[in-house]
Scaffold this active site. Structure first.
Site, short mmCIF file in Angstrom:
data_model
loop_
_atom_site.label_atom_id
_atom_site.label_comp_id
_atom_site.label_asym_id
_atom_site.label_seq_id
_atom_site.Cartn_x
_atom_site.Cartn_y
_atom_site.Cartn_z
N LYS A 116 -3.01 -61.66 76.82
CA LYS A 116 -3.55 -62.97 77.22
C LYS A 116 -4.78 -62.83 78.11
O LYS A 116 -5.79 -63.50 77.87
CB LYS A 116 -2.49 -63.78 78.00
N ASN A 125 -3.64 -68.82 84.28
CA ASN A 125 -2.80 -67.78 84.84
C ASN A 125 -3.63 -66.67 85.49
O ASN A 125 -3.08 -65.78 86.11
CB ASN A 125 -1.88 -67.20 83.75
N HIS A 167 10.64 -62.10 79.41
CA HIS A 167 11.02 -63.12 80.40
C HIS A 167 12.34 -63.82 80.06
O HIS A 167 12.53 -64.98 80.42
CB HIS A 167 9.91 -64.16 80.57
#
Length: 168
Positions: free
Chosen positions: A66, A89, A138
């Site tokens: 990302k 982020n 996650h």
């Protein structure tokens, strides 16, 4: 505005007008549950930003890659529009830049599964969505692979006709 720093009391979450939660705080947090029971709205910084942002958004997510992809797309777009802003982020909050954003230049956002999870509640997806890849990650926070997938899907699920999806 009353600031309270250093520790949490359940009362603070029950008698507030709005809770701005860090996206990494699990939804099952007893404090967020207290806000939910008291019908206090819970949002995140990225939701506040996108509710107010008039610029077109390129959103990038994926299990990995990302940051690199966001940075690369941001640099490429800066050649066309030098006022292009990169965030999400990576970097700090973009809220303080809202009044200086050029509504004709894109905002390039790296979006984690935690950020996307709350953005889904807004019914928001970016004008251009990029998904680098997907693999289990996650699961401790999301609770299951299906919940993690559902969070990642938010980048696509609310796109409109004419929006663009780039998938691996």
């Amino acid at each position: 505005v009353r600031f309270k720093l250093g520790g949490h009391d359940e009362e603070d979450f029950q008698y507030s007008d709005l809770i701005v939660a860090n996206p990494a705080v699990p939804r099952k947090s007893p404090f967020l549950k207290a806000a939910e029971r008291a019908q206090v709205p819970v949002t995140t910084e990225i939701c506040l930003f996108l509710n107010r942002c008039a610029s077109p958004v390129v959103g990038i997510t994926g299990t990995s890659g990302k940051t690199t992809t966001t940075s690369l797309i941001g640099e490429m777009l800066k050649h066309k529009c030098p006022q292009t802003v990169v965030g999400g982020n990576i970097g700090g909050s973009l809220l303080q830049k809202l009044d200086r954003l050029d509504p004709t230049c894109p905002i390039v956002l790296e979006l984690s599964s935690f950020q996307l999870d709350r953005l889904g509640e807004m019914g928001w997806s970016p004008k251009v969505a990029v998904v680098t890849n997907f693999s289990p990650n996650h699961l401790d926070m999301h609770g299951s692979l299906d919940a993690y997938k559902a969070a990642k899907r938010q980048i696509l699920i609310h796109q409109k006709n004419g929006d663009i999806s780039v998938l691996n």
